[in-house]
Design an enzyme around this catalytic site. Structure first.
Site, PDB file in Angstrom:
ATOM      1  NE  ARG A 107       5.670  24.477 -32.772  1.00 56.60           N
ATOM      2  CZ  ARG A 107       5.541  23.837 -31.621  1.00 56.60           C
ATOM      3  NH1 ARG A 107       6.209  22.720 -31.417  1.00 56.60           N
ATOM      4  NH2 ARG A 107       4.756  24.304 -30.679  1.00 56.60           N
ATOM      5  CG  HIS A 134       4.751  17.434 -29.883  1.00 58.08           C
ATOM      6  ND1 HIS A 134       5.895  17.564 -30.653  1.00 58.08           N
ATOM      7  CD2 HIS A 134       4.821  18.431 -28.939  1.00 58.08           C
ATOM      8  CE1 HIS A 134       6.609  18.582 -30.202  1.00 58.08           C
ATOM      9  NE2 HIS A 134       5.986  19.111 -29.178  1.00 58.08           N
ATOM     10  CD  GLN A 137       7.713  17.387 -24.958  1.00 57.86           C
ATOM     11  OE1 GLN A 137       7.967  18.498 -25.417  1.00 57.86           O
ATOM     12  NE2 GLN A 137       8.325  16.916 -23.868  1.00 57.86           N
ATOM     13  CG  ASP A 225       0.143  19.788 -23.211  1.00 64.84           C
ATOM     14  OD1 ASP A 225       0.775  20.786 -22.826  1.00 64.84           O
ATOM     15  OD2 ASP A 225       0.053  19.473 -24.417  1.00 64.84           O
ATOM     16  CB  CYS A 266       5.336  18.924 -23.252  1.00 61.32           C
ATOM     17  SG  CYS A 266       3.812  19.708 -23.813  1.00 61.32           S
ATOM     18  NE  ARG A 294      10.975  18.488 -28.120  1.00 61.77           N
ATOM     19  CZ  ARG A 294      10.150  19.477 -28.502  1.00 61.77           C
ATOM     20  NH1 ARG A 294       9.333  20.039 -27.626  1.00 61.77           N
ATOM     21  NH2 ARG A 294      10.116  19.880 -29.755  1.00 61.77           N
TER      22      ARG A 294
END
Length: 308
Positions: A107, A134, A137, A225, A266, A294
């Site tokens: 990450r 991402h 996700q 988001d 998310c 996830r």
């Protein structure tokens, strides 16, 4: 060996296999204690390096728990603990880690770090997030939608707000899973044209509609988001709020979508900014199922990467 770098770089059949296996693994755990190992332990004897240049809650916990449930072990490393790209090149770090571990999840900030790691690693590399995309996700989001509403193919997904890295991976998914996508937000925050063109080339509809009320008409799923990053300055935060205030997902906006439209975020969320608590805690919200998924989606991704 398979790297999982981005949704648009992964074969459609493999993506479907991952989603189906994630659903099956989740179903198999029904009624089991959360910390209990899976009946099948495909990662037994495997070591997975989890590298975090960027802080995380969901990514760290879900990958760590997922590896352990499948019988493997993890080594969690932060950017401060490593010489990643500073005292040592990314390529050399990739080569060295490949001698110690069976898989690497990273990450990070810059996509170039991920790509260089994958180029030189001799074990699978998973994109846990970059500033550009991402994918893990969105695999969880597709899983969440389908367990609530059935196949996502042919549905209409609307993204309201900033065309950020999560939005980018949703556009990749539109092309790969065959659903239509509408972005509504201010022009300076549009998603990358490259990603839009890629999805359109696969025969799906990708629209940009500045009026959020028009954008959500007929939507099966509404997504947003956070408007600001943890690293943004105060002046950037103020500018973002001014740009995005009109794109808040609230009850009035959701009322223009289909009556059974789902809402996703998310997380982490700034309640009453990008979305109201009334929506986040409302009957159409699946944000905590999304967070749980996830775990299941990433377990299936890891199995696909290792072919186990």
């Amino acid at each position: 060996m398979n790297h999982f770098l981005d949704i648009h770089k992964t074969d459609k059949a493999d993506l479907r296999q991952i989603i189906d296996q994630a659903a099956a693994m989740k179903s198999a755990r029904n009624g089991q204690p959360k910390g209990a190992p899976d009946a099948e332990r495909p990662l037994a004897g495997r070591m997975v390096a989890l590298i975090f240049e960027k802080p995380s809650t969901r990514t760290r916990v879900s990958f760590d728990v997922g590896v352990r449930q499948m019988g493997g072990e993890t080594m969690v490393l932060s950017g401060k603990e490593m010489q990643l790209g500073h005292g040592e090149t990314i390529a050399d770090t990739a080569r060295v880690l490949s001698r110690y571990v069976d898989m690497i999840m990273i990450r990070t900030f810059e996509e170039a770090v991920l790509l260089e790691m994958a180029e030189h690693a001799t074990v699978p590399v998973i994109n846990g997030l970059t500033n550009r995309t991402h994918p893990c996700q969105i695999m969880a989001d597709v899983l969440t939608y389908e367990e609530h509403r059935g196949p996502i193919r042919g549905r209409k997904v609307v993204w309201s707000g900033d065309g950020n890295n999560v939005c980018a991976s949703f556009i990749h998914a539109a092309g790969q899973f065959g659903f239509d996508f509408t972005f509504t937000g201010p022009p300076p925050l549009d998603p990358e044209r490259e990603f839009i063109d890629l999805a359109r080339a696969q025969g799906v509809r990708v629209d940009i509609e500045r009026d959020p009320m028009k954008a959500v008409e007929g939507a099966d799923l509404v997504v947003t988001d956070t408007w600001v990053s943890m690293h943004d300055s105060q002046s950037t935060r103020e500018r973002r709020h001014n740009q995005l205030r009109g794109y808040q997902v609230n009850e009035a906006l959701m009322a223009r979508a289909k009556p059974d439209a789902l809402f996703m975020h998310c997380l982490p969320a700034h309640r009453e900014d990008e979305a109201t608590s009334a929506v986040m805690d409302g009957p159409n919200s699946v944000i905590f199922d999304e967070a749980e998924n996830r775990l299941h989606a990433q377990k299936a991704i890891m199995r696909w990467c290792l072919g186990v």
